[in-house]
Design a protein around this motif. Structure first.
Motif, PDB file in Angstrom:
ATOM      1  N   THR A  31       0.818  -1.208   0.000  1.00 23.33           N
ATOM      2  CA  THR A  31       0.000   0.000   0.000  1.00 23.33           C
ATOM      3  C   THR A  31       0.852   1.257   0.000  1.00 23.33           C
ATOM      4  O   THR A  31       0.339   2.344  -0.227  1.00 23.33           O
ATOM      5  CB  THR A  31      -0.929   0.021   1.231  1.00 23.33           C
ATOM      6  N   TRP A  40      -2.544  -1.077 -10.012  1.00 19.80           N
ATOM      7  CA  TRP A  40      -3.542  -2.014  -9.496  1.00 19.80           C
ATOM      8  C   TRP A  40      -4.951  -1.454  -9.666  1.00 19.80           C
ATOM      9  O   TRP A  40      -5.864  -2.159 -10.103  1.00 19.80           O
ATOM     10  CB  TRP A  40      -3.252  -2.292  -8.019  1.00 19.80           C
ATOM     11  N   LEU A  41      -5.135  -0.181  -9.334  1.00 25.51           N
ATOM     12  CA  LEU A  41      -6.451   0.433  -9.452  1.00 25.51           C
ATOM     13  C   LEU A  41      -6.858   0.568 -10.924  1.00 25.51           C
ATOM     14  O   LEU A  41      -8.027   0.358 -11.279  1.00 25.51           O
ATOM     15  CB  LEU A  41      -6.451   1.801  -8.774  1.00 25.51           C
ATOM     16  N   LEU A  44      -7.959  -2.811 -11.976  1.00 26.06           N
ATOM     17  CA  LEU A  44      -9.245  -3.140 -11.355  1.00 26.06           C
ATOM     18  C   LEU A  44     -10.391  -2.497 -12.128  1.00 26.06           C
ATOM     19  O   LEU A  44     -11.374  -3.161 -12.501  1.00 26.06           O
ATOM     20  CB  LEU A  44      -9.252  -2.669  -9.901  1.00 26.06           C
ATOM     21  N   SER A 168      -2.389  -8.417  -7.077  1.00 26.45           N
ATOM     22  CA  SER A 168      -2.962  -8.101  -8.388  1.00 26.45           C
ATOM     23  C   SER A 168      -4.038  -9.106  -8.761  1.00 26.45           C
ATOM     24  O   SER A 168      -5.097  -8.739  -9.288  1.00 26.45           O
ATOM     25  CB  SER A 168      -1.862  -8.102  -9.456  1.00 26.45           C
ATOM     26  N   GLY A 171      -7.289  -8.406  -6.934  1.00 24.36           N
ATOM     27  CA  GLY A 171      -8.047  -7.342  -7.581  1.00 24.36           C
ATOM     28  C   GLY A 171      -8.698  -7.810  -8.869  1.00 24.36           C
ATOM     29  O   GLY A 171      -9.852  -7.476  -9.166  1.00 24.36           O
ATOM     30  N   GLN A 172      -7.940  -8.613  -9.644  1.00 27.59           N
ATOM     31  CA  GLN A 172      -8.462  -9.130 -10.902  1.00 27.59           C
ATOM     32  C   GLN A 172      -9.691 -10.000 -10.669  1.00 27.59           C
ATOM     33  O   GLN A 172     -10.707  -9.876 -11.372  1.00 27.59           O
ATOM     34  CB  GLN A 172      -7.363  -9.949 -11.588  1.00 27.59           C
ATOM     35  N   SER A 174     -11.677  -9.960  -8.075  1.00 29.51           N
ATOM     36  CA  SER A 174     -12.770  -9.115  -7.586  1.00 29.51           C
ATOM     37  C   SER A 174     -13.506  -8.455  -8.742  1.00 29.51           C
ATOM     38  O   SER A 174     -14.743  -8.381  -8.773  1.00 29.51           O
ATOM     39  CB  SER A 174     -12.225  -8.049  -6.632  1.00 29.51           C
ATOM     40  N   ALA A 175     -12.724  -7.977  -9.736  1.00 33.84           N
ATOM     41  CA  ALA A 175     -13.335  -7.330 -10.895  1.00 33.84           C
ATOM     42  C   ALA A 175     -14.079  -8.335 -11.763  1.00 33.84           C
ATOM     43  O   ALA A 175     -15.145  -8.031 -12.322  1.00 33.84           O
ATOM     44  CB  ALA A 175     -12.258  -6.624 -11.720  1.00 33.84           C
TER      45      ALA A 175
END
Length: 431
Positions: A31, A40-41, A44, A168, A171-172, A174-175
């Motif tokens: 972070t 990352w964002l 996402l 990563s 996040g992937q 989650s998306a």
């Protein structure tokens, strides 16, 4: 097959021994790595928008034509240009600023969403338009995948790369889970609302990717020759641990994938209908998300080669059990476990490939890796359908799971350096 590791090039990023790493190299440090979090964002938002866009295009096409064949063509039209352009895309990624390439790819997808919104509102949408834009999406993603894969090693220290890859992937996933769900909710307000939301997400992702800062060294121009384009293929072939890792994933997905047959299992074997199909489709992603979060906190630091092979073996075993199961809840559990095992495979494989590859080659190597991934997904669906026609759906899935187990056992013998790899970045097999 001999599996000897050639001397590592001088510019390969090699991770220090995790056992001697300072205690501060933890998940919380990610972070504080601002460029990585920015990437990352961007990924996402971009992935969520892509997932929504694919749901919308599929629904849009079926609404226009009512043809399952046309739905299949949408996928084929995206796969063909991605396959044809992959090697050239890898060459471009190795020469130019990867953040700007990613931003351009996301921007083009935003323009595709804008075109669909305008034509939908104006009544000019058609089958030909959707197929043409599918070609554009496939061409763009040929550049996007190697660009974003090759960016991460430039934004975090080698020691943190396994956690970064797992983060990563979290996040992937989650998306991948949330994008279609959000798209489904937005369909209540109409197809235009889905396209408009995609445009907003893509704009935000473009801004994040375009302003990404990292140390980029301009590389001299190279003539686009066959030797240059095939450099990634040659690199992977000469490094047996990398070849073993990417080829194992190819065969695992090719043989063990059962996604294409899930509607048959939901309707005719488990008798759970459409709601059950949705849960079956989501179970592997839930397992993968859980595993990626765990790996972010506790990355695999020892026996990485053996863990990679065992994870693929667990995936194959889960597929065999799923094929034999007549319990809906057991099927859900083994699919979730298969997703978790596949995520362990993905994180270890991607980290290993990136650490073994010098930065000047990462684009081309990532492009070859994307060909393996795309081919395994598309051919895996074809293999599932073909074997189901011969053996029935149960026989197809069970045979695929057993085949994956046999391939895993074979890889222990064919790639002993991969099987004996102890740590992620040492470049040496464990004695």
């Amino acid at each position: 097959m001999l599996d000897r590791m050639p001397p590592a090039p001088a510019d390969i990023a090699v991770a220090p021994d995790p056992a001697s790493a300072p205690e501060q190299a933890r998940f919380s440090d990610l972070t504080r790595v601002r460029p990585f979090m920015q990437l990352w964002l961007a990924r996402l938002l971009g992935t969520a928008a892509q997932q929504m866009l694919m749901v919308a295009i599929g629904w849009h096409m079926y609404d226009l034509t009512g043809s399952a064949w046309d739905l299949g063509l949408v996928g084929l039209y995206q796969f063909a240009p991605a396959l044809l352009l992959a090697l050239y895309a890898g060459h471009v990624v190795d020469r130019l600023h990867r953040g700007r390439i990613l931003a351009a790819c996301l921007g083009v997808q935003g323009l595709v969403a804008l075109s669909l919104l305008i034509t939908h509102l104006g009544g000019g949408d058609s089958r030909s338009l959707l197929l043409g834009l599918s070609l554009v999406l496939g061409a763009v993603r040929a550049f996007q995948m190697p660009a974003q894969q090759a960016l991460t090693p430039l934004l975090v220290p080698p020691l943190m790369l396994p956690r970064a890859m797992a983060f990563s992937s979290a996040g992937q996933q989650s998306a991948i889970i949330g994008g279609p769900a959000l798209g489904g909710l937005l369909f209540v307000a109409g197809m235009g609302a889905v396209y408009a939301t995609c445009i907003g997400f893509f704009i935000a992702a473009v801004l994040l990717a375009a302003t990404l800062r990292y140390a980029h060294a301009a590389r001299p121009r190279e003539p686009v020759t066959t030797e240059v384009l095939l450099a990634g293929v040659r690199f992977i072939w000469q490094r047996k641990p990398v070849l073993g890792a990417v080829s194992l994933d190819l065969f695992a997905v090719l043989l063990g994938g059962a996604v294409a047959l899930l509607p048959i299992f939901a309707k005719d074997i488990l008798h759970v209908g459409a709601w059950g199909l949705g849960l079956l489709r989501g179970a592997p992603a839930v397992g993968a998300l859980t595993a990626s979060i765990w790996l972010t906190r506790r990355p695999v630091e020892r026996h990485v080669g053996r863990t990679l092979l065992l994870a693929v073996g667990v995936f194959g075993l889960c597929m065999a059990v799923f094929g034999l199961s007549r319990s809906f809840w057991l099927s859900l559990v083994v699919l979730a476990i298969s997703g978790a095992a596949d995520m362990v495979n993905v994180v270890i494989r991607q980290t290993l490939v990136q650490l073994e590859t010098p930065d000047a080659m990462r684009g081309r190597v990532s492009a070859v890796n994307s060909i393996f991934i795309g081919a395994s997904n598309q051919l895996g669906e074809f293999e599932s359908g073909a074997t189901a026609a011969l053996l029935g759906p149960v026989g197809s899935v069970v045979a695929g799971g057993v085949g994956t187990l046999l391939v895993t056992l074979a890889w222990f013998r064919l790639f002993p350096t991969l099987a004996g790899r102890d740590r992620m970045g040492t470049g040496q097999a464990r004695e």
